[in-house]
Motif scaffolding. Sequence first.
Motif, short mmCIF file in Angstrom:
data_model
loop_
_atom_site.label_atom_id
_atom_site.label_comp_id
_atom_site.label_asym_id
_atom_site.label_seq_id
_atom_site.Cartn_x
_atom_site.Cartn_y
_atom_site.Cartn_z
N THR A 127 1.15 -0.88 -0.10
CA THR A 127 0.34 -0.04 0.16
C THR A 127 1.13 1.53 0.31
O THR A 127 1.52 1.42 0.59
CB THR A 127 -1.24 0.12 1.02
OG1 THR A 127 -1.39 -1.12 1.79
CG2 THR A 127 -1.55 1.48 1.42
N PHE A 128 0.84 2.33 -1.05
CA PHE A 128 1.38 3.50 -1.18
C PHE A 128 0.61 4.45 -0.64
O PHE A 128 1.61 5.72 -0.42
CB PHE A 128 1.92 3.17 -2.95
CG PHE A 128 2.99 2.46 -2.87
CD1 PHE A 128 2.69 1.09 -3.91
CD2 PHE A 128 3.76 3.34 -3.13
CE1 PHE A 128 3.16 0.64 -4.41
CE2 PHE A 128 5.22 1.35 -3.07
CZ PHE A 128 4.52 0.66 -4.25
N SER A 129 -0.22 4.37 0.28
CA SER A 129 -0.95 5.50 0.45
C SER A 129 0.06 6.92 0.91
O SER A 129 -0.42 7.71 0.70
CB SER A 129 -1.89 5.58 1.05
OG SER A 129 -1.96 4.47 2.64
N THR A 130 0.64 5.94 2.34
CA THR A 130 1.87 7.45 3.36
C THR A 130 2.30 7.88 2.05
O THR A 130 3.56 8.24 2.74
CB THR A 130 1.97 7.16 3.74
OG1 THR A 130 2.78 5.57 4.05
CG2 THR A 130 0.58 6.04 4.83
N TYR A 131 3.49 6.94 1.20
CA TYR A 131 4.08 7.60 -0.01
C TYR A 131 4.13 8.87 -0.85
O TYR A 131 3.01 9.35 -1.29
CB TYR A 131 5.19 6.24 -0.68
CG TYR A 131 5.08 5.03 0.36
CD1 TYR A 131 4.58 4.50 0.88
CD2 TYR A 131 6.69 4.97 0.08
CE1 TYR A 131 5.14 3.14 1.56
CE2 TYR A 131 7.46 3.14 -0.15
CZ TYR A 131 6.06 2.46 1.55
OH TYR A 131 7.02 1.67 1.53
N THR A 132 5.75 8.96 -0.83
CA THR A 132 5.59 9.97 -2.45
C THR A 132 6.07 9.18 -3.37
O THR A 132 6.98 8.92 -2.88
CB THR A 132 6.56 11.62 -1.37
OG1 THR A 132 6.02 11.77 -0.28
CG2 THR A 132 7.13 12.72 -2.55
#
Length: 124
Positions: free
Chosen positions: A28-33
Motif C-alpha cells: 500500500t502506497f497511500s503514505t508514500y511520496t
Amino acid sequence: QVQLVESGGGLVQAGGSLRLSCAASGRTFSTYTMGWFRQAPGKEREFVAAISWSGGNKYYADFMKGRFIISLDNAKNTVYLQMNSLKPEDTAVYYCAADRYRSGVLSSNECDYWGRGTQVTVSS
C-alpha cells in the motif's frame, strides 16, 4: 514484493510530448511520496517531480518551467509524468521512485524503491 514498472519512453522530436507511466504494486502506497528522476549519460541522477499519494501535493524541479505535469490514478496504482515541449537536453533514462518517509523535493539517496527506468530520447 514491491515493484515499480515504468513505461512510455521512446524517441520523439524536439517540441513533442510523451507520457510516462509508473505502475506500482506489492504494498500500500497511500503514505508514500512518488517521484520521477532522470539520469543522462555521464551525469548524476536528478530529481524531476514528485507527488504525494493523496495527490494533494506536487513538487517540480526548477528546470521544467511548467513543461512537465505529474499525476496519479489511485484506482490503477499508477503515477504519470506528462512531458511537453521536449528538448534534446531532456534525453535521459527516467526512473520512478517511492519514498516512505519524506515529501517535497526527493533525494535519490533516500528513496526506498526504484523502477528500472525507461529511455527517453529527444532528437533535434
